[in-house]
Design an enzyme around this catalytic site. Structure first.
Site, PDB file in Angstrom:
ATOM      1  CE  LYS A   1      -0.288   3.763   3.389  1.00 48.27           C
ATOM      2  NZ  LYS A   1      -1.186   4.366   4.386  1.00 48.27           N
TER       3      LYS A   1
ATOM      4  NE  ARG B   1     -11.849   3.417   3.781  1.00 46.89           N
ATOM      5  CZ  ARG B   1     -11.750   4.348   4.721  1.00 46.89           C
ATOM      6  NH1 ARG B   1     -12.698   5.276   4.847  1.00 46.89           N
ATOM      7  NH2 ARG B   1     -10.734   4.352   5.563  1.00 46.89           N
TER       8      ARG B   1
ATOM      9  CG  ASP C   1      -1.868   1.196   1.241  1.00 42.64           C
ATOM     10  OD1 ASP C   1      -1.922   1.922   0.225  1.00 42.64           O
ATOM     11  OD2 ASP C   1      -2.549   1.391   2.267  1.00 42.64           O
TER      12      ASP C   1
ATOM     13  CG  ASP D   1      -2.466  -2.451   3.799  1.00 40.73           C
ATOM     14  OD1 ASP D   1      -2.995  -2.510   4.928  1.00 40.73           O
ATOM     15  OD2 ASP D   1      -2.866  -1.688   2.904  1.00 40.73           O
TER      16      ASP D   1
ATOM     17  CG  ASP E   1      -3.190   5.788   1.976  1.00 41.36           C
ATOM     18  OD1 ASP E   1      -3.035   4.561   1.772  1.00 41.36           O
ATOM     19  OD2 ASP E   1      -2.598   6.424   2.879  1.00 41.36           O
TER      20      ASP E   1
ATOM     21  CD  GLU F   1      -5.409   0.658   0.507  1.00 42.77           C
ATOM     22  OE1 GLU F   1      -5.434   1.871   0.792  1.00 42.77           O
ATOM     23  OE2 GLU F   1      -4.980  -0.211   1.291  1.00 42.77           O
TER      24      GLU F   1
HETATM   25  N1  BES Z   1      -3.294   0.348   5.118  1.00 37.07           N
HETATM   26  C1  BES Z   1      -3.715   1.605   5.624  1.00 37.07           C
HETATM   27  C2  BES Z   1      -4.056   1.551   7.113  1.00 37.07           C
HETATM   28  C3  BES Z   1      -2.912   1.286   8.062  1.00 37.07           C
HETATM   29  C4  BES Z   1      -2.260   2.334   8.685  1.00 37.07           C
HETATM   30  C5  BES Z   1      -2.553  -0.010   8.380  1.00 37.07           C
HETATM   31  C6  BES Z   1      -1.244   2.075   9.583  1.00 37.07           C
HETATM   32  C7  BES Z   1      -1.519  -0.262   9.264  1.00 37.07           C
HETATM   33  C8  BES Z   1      -0.877   0.774   9.877  1.00 37.07           C
HETATM   34  C9  BES Z   1      -4.967   2.094   4.896  1.00 37.07           C
HETATM   35  O1  BES Z   1      -5.096   1.676   3.583  1.00 37.07           O
HETATM   36  C10 BES Z   1      -4.927   3.594   4.894  1.00 37.07           C
HETATM   37  O2  BES Z   1      -3.978   4.117   4.402  1.00 37.07           O
HETATM   38  N2  BES Z   1      -5.938   4.216   5.468  1.00 37.07           N
HETATM   39  C11 BES Z   1      -5.996   5.643   5.546  1.00 37.07           C
HETATM   40  C12 BES Z   1      -7.423   6.064   5.310  1.00 37.07           C
HETATM   41  C13 BES Z   1      -7.615   7.530   5.127  1.00 37.07           C
HETATM   42  C14 BES Z   1      -6.919   8.009   3.899  1.00 37.07           C
HETATM   43  C15 BES Z   1      -9.097   7.832   5.044  1.00 37.07           C
HETATM   44  C16 BES Z   1      -5.526   6.067   6.933  1.00 37.07           C
HETATM   45  O3  BES Z   1      -5.822   5.370   7.899  1.00 37.07           O
HETATM   46  O4  BES Z   1      -4.841   7.061   7.031  1.00 37.07           O
HETATM   47 ZN    ZN Z   2      -4.088   2.910   2.199  1.00 35.48          ZN
HETATM   48 ZN    ZN Z   3      -4.152  -0.165   3.139  1.00 32.21          ZN
END
Ligand code: BES
Ligand code: ZN
Ligand code: ZN
Length: 492
Positions: A271, A345, A264, A282, A341, A343
Site C-alpha cells: 500500500k 477474502r 495490512d 483491519d 492486498d 488478502e
Molecule cells: N483492508 C483493505 C480494505 C480497506 C480499505 C479497509 C480502506 C479500510 C479502509 C483490504 O485488504 C484491501 O486492501 N482491499 C483492496 C482490494 C483490491 C486490491 C482488490 C482495496 O480495497 O483496494
Molecule cells: Zn489489503
Molecule cells: Zn485488509
C-alpha cells in the site's frame, strides 16, 4: 473501558455532583425540579441562544446547590439511536463530574425500560476513550470521570429497567471492547496477542468455550488462504474458534466469521504510506465477533453461536505470497492471488469453509474488506451482500436498532466473470475500476454453498475521523452491537 454504575430511583441522589434535565425542543417554559421549580425561561436560557434542540447542552451553575446540565432532545423522540445520542450528550456534558442524577421525562418513562437501555448505551459509548498510551496530564485530565448515573423516575419498580439497563451496558461494553482491540497498535495486537486476549476474556464465562489454533494446527486443517496471507510476516497466524452454548437447548446454530488482519501493509502489492496509516484496524471484523460473543451470556441469547476469527499479519517478506501464486484453500478450491492486498477474502475463504462445516442455519461474516465499499457507501454505512433475503431483513432491522446502518449491494451472476482466473478456479481481484466491493463478496460466495449467508463489508464505518455523538475518534467497534441485537432477536 468505561465502568459506570447505573441506578434507578424516585429521588435524585443528593450526593450527585450534577443534575441533568432532559428537555424537549422548544419546551423552555416547563418548571424543572432541579431549578427549584423555575423554568429555563426564568433562567433566560433562550437569551443564551439555548432552545433545547436535539443534543444541545447548557450548564447552569447554581449558587449553594448542585449545578444543573440541560440536555435538549427532539420533541417526543422514541427512536433508539436518537436516544443513544441524547445519552451521548449527557455523558459528554457531564464528563468532568464523578456522578450524575438524570431526570427522565415522564413520556420516556412511559415508553418503558428500552428507553433507559438506549440512554445507557449512549452514556457508556460516549464515555469511552483510548488513553493508555497518553502521558500528558492535561490530556489525561480531560478523560471522562463519570462513575455513577442515577436515573430519576416516578416509579422505579414499575418501570423494571434494571434488566434492560444491564443489557445496554453489555452491548455498549462489547462495542468498547471491540474499539480497544482495534485501537491497539499493530505491534501490540498481533494474531498471538489477540488469541491470548480472547483466551483471558472467555475464562469468565462458562457458556463460552475457546480453541486457539497455532501454525501447526492451521497447517493440519489445510487453511491455505490464511497461510498464504501470513507467509510474509514473522508473526504466525492464529484461528480463534469460539463456541457459545446457551443454557436452554438451542434450536438454531449461527456461525460468525471475522476478518482479523492485525496489520495490512498490502504485502508485496504494498500500500502507499497514506493507505497504510490506519491498517491496524483491519482486524475490526474479528474484534466485533469476539466482543459480541462475550456479551451473549448477559443477553441470554437462546441460539448456539460458533465464531471463527481469522488472524494474520499481511506483510511483504522473503517468503511472502507473490502476485500470480495459486493458493489451495480448505474447501479445495484454488485462488490465484493477483493482488496480495486483497488478502481479507483469502482468509475468509477458509473461515467460511470452516463455518459451513458446523451445519449452521445462518453464516454471517464481517470484514473491513474493500476500499470500494467506502467509496460506494461512505464512512457511516456498511455494505451487506447475501444469498438469503430473509437474513438481510433481520440483520438490517438489528442494524437500525443498534444505530449501525447496512445497505444491500447486489451479487449479480453476470459479474461472476469478474473473478474468473486464467489458471485457477477464481482470482482474488475483480476488474480494475469496477464493482470492487461486489468482486470481494462474489469470491466469498463461492465458499458458503447453499447455507443462508450474509457478508458485512465494514471498511467504511470501522473507523471514525473525529469524535461525534457516541462515536470516538479511531476504531468505532462497528458491528459488535449489530451482532448482539441480531442474535438477541432469536429470543422473540
Ligand atoms: N483492508 C483493505 C480494505 C480497506 C480499505 C479497509 C480502506 C479500510 C479502509 C483490504 O485488504 C484491501 O486492501 N482491499 C483492496 C482490494 C483490491 C486490491 C482488490 C482495496 O480495497 O483496494
Ligand atoms: Zn489489503
Ligand atoms: Zn485488509
Amino acid at each position: 473501558m468505561p465502568e459506570i454504575e447505573f441506578i434507578t430511583s424516585s429521588v435524585a441522589d443528593p450526593a450527585s455532583a450534577v443534575k441533568v434535565e432532559l428537555v424537549e425542543e422548544g419546551e423552555l417554559r416547563s418548571p424543572l425540579a432541579s431549578l427549584g421549580g423555575s423554568s429555563l425561561e426564568d433562567f433566560s436560557a433562550a437569551g443564551l441562544g439555548f432552545n433545547a434542540k436535539a443534543a444541545t447542552t447548557l450548564l447552569i451553575p447554581l449558587a449553594g446547590s448542585t449545578p444543573v446540565i440541560v440536555v435538549g432532545m427532539a420533541a417526543g423522540t422514541e427512536d433508539a439511536d436518537e436516544l443513544r445520542k441524547v445519552g451521548a450528550a449527557v455523558a459528554r456534558s457531564a464528563k468532568g463530574f464523578e456522578d450524575a442524577s438524570v431526570v427522565i421525562p415522564s413520556y420516556l418513562e412511559n415508553l418503558g425500560p428500552m428507553s433507559l437501555r438506549y440512554l445507557t448505551e449512549g452514556i457508556v459509548l460516549a464515555s469511552y476513550g483510548f488513553d493508555k498510551y497518553r502521558t500528558d496530564p492535561e490530556a489525561l485530565a480531560a478523560a471522562s470521570k463519570l462513575g455513577r448515573v442515577t436515573y430519576v423516575v416516578t416509579a422505579p419498580e414499575a418501570i423494571g429497567a434494571a434488566e434492560e439497563i444491564a443489557r445496554g451496558v453489555a452491548v455498549a461494553g462489547a462495542t468498547c471492547l471491540a474499539r480497544d482491540l482495534a485501537n491497539e497498535p499493530a505491534s501490540a495486537m498481533t494474531p498471538t496477542v489477540f488469541a491470548a486476549r480472547a483466551n483471558e476474556l472467555v475464562a469468565a464465562h462458562p457458556e463460552l468455550s475457546i480453541e486457539v489454533w497455532d501454525e501447526g494446527r492451521i497447517e493440519e486443517e489445510r487453511l491455505g488462504g490464511l497461510i498464504g496471507v501470513a507467509r510474509g510476516s514473522t508473526e504466525p497466524p492464529r484461528v480463534v474458534k469460539l463456541t457459545y452454548t446457551p443454557k436452554s437447548p438451542a434450536e438454531k446454530v449461527v456461525a460468525l466469521v471475522g476478518k482479523g488482519i492485525t496489520f495490512d501493509s498490502g504485502g508485496l502489492s504494498l500500500k502507499p504510506p497514506d493507505g497504510m496509516t490506519t491498517m491496524k484496524t483491519d482486524m475490526s471484523g474479528a474484534a466485533a465477533v469476539l466482543a459480541s460473543m462475550l456479551a451473549l451470556p448477559d443477553l441470554e441469547v437462546p441460539v448456539k453461536v460458533v465464531g471463527f476469527m481469522m488472524l494474520a499479519e499481511n506483510m511483504p517478506g522473503g517468503s511472502a505470497t507473490k502476485p500470480g501464486d495459486v493458493l489451495v484453500t480448505r474447501s479445495g478450491k484454488t485462488i490465484e492471488v493477483l493482488n496480495t492486498d486483497a488478502e481479507g477474502r483469502l482468509v475468509l475463504a477458509d473461515g467460511l469453509a470452516l463455518a459451513t462445516e458446523e451445519s449452521p442455519d445462518y453464516v454471517v461474516d464481517i470484514a473491513t474488506l474493500t476500499g470500494a465499499c467506502v467509496v460506494a457507501l461512505g464512512r457511516e454505512i456498511a455494505g451487506v451482500f447475501t444469498n438469503s433475503q430473509e437474513l438481510v431483513t433481520d440483520l438490517g432491522f438489528a442494524g437500525d436498532v443498534a444505530g449501525e446502518q447496512l445497505w444491500q449491494l447486489p451479487l449479480p451472476d453476470r459479474y461472476r466473470k469478474h473473478i474468473r482466473s486464467e489458471v485457477a478456479d477464481i482470482k482474488n481481484m475483480g476488474e480494475a475500476g469496477q464493482a470492487g466491493a461486489i468482486a470481494g463478496a462474489m469470491l466469498l460466495a463461492q465458499f458458503v454453498g447453499n447455507v443462508p449467508w450474509a457478508h458485512l463489508d465494514i471498511a467504511g464505518p470501522s473507523r471514525s475521523a473525529s469524535a461525534d455523538g457516541y462515536l470516538p475518534v479511531g476504531g468505532t467497534g462497528f458491528g459488535a452491537r449489530l451482532l448482539c441485537y441480531f442474535l438477541e432477536e432469536f429470543g422473540d
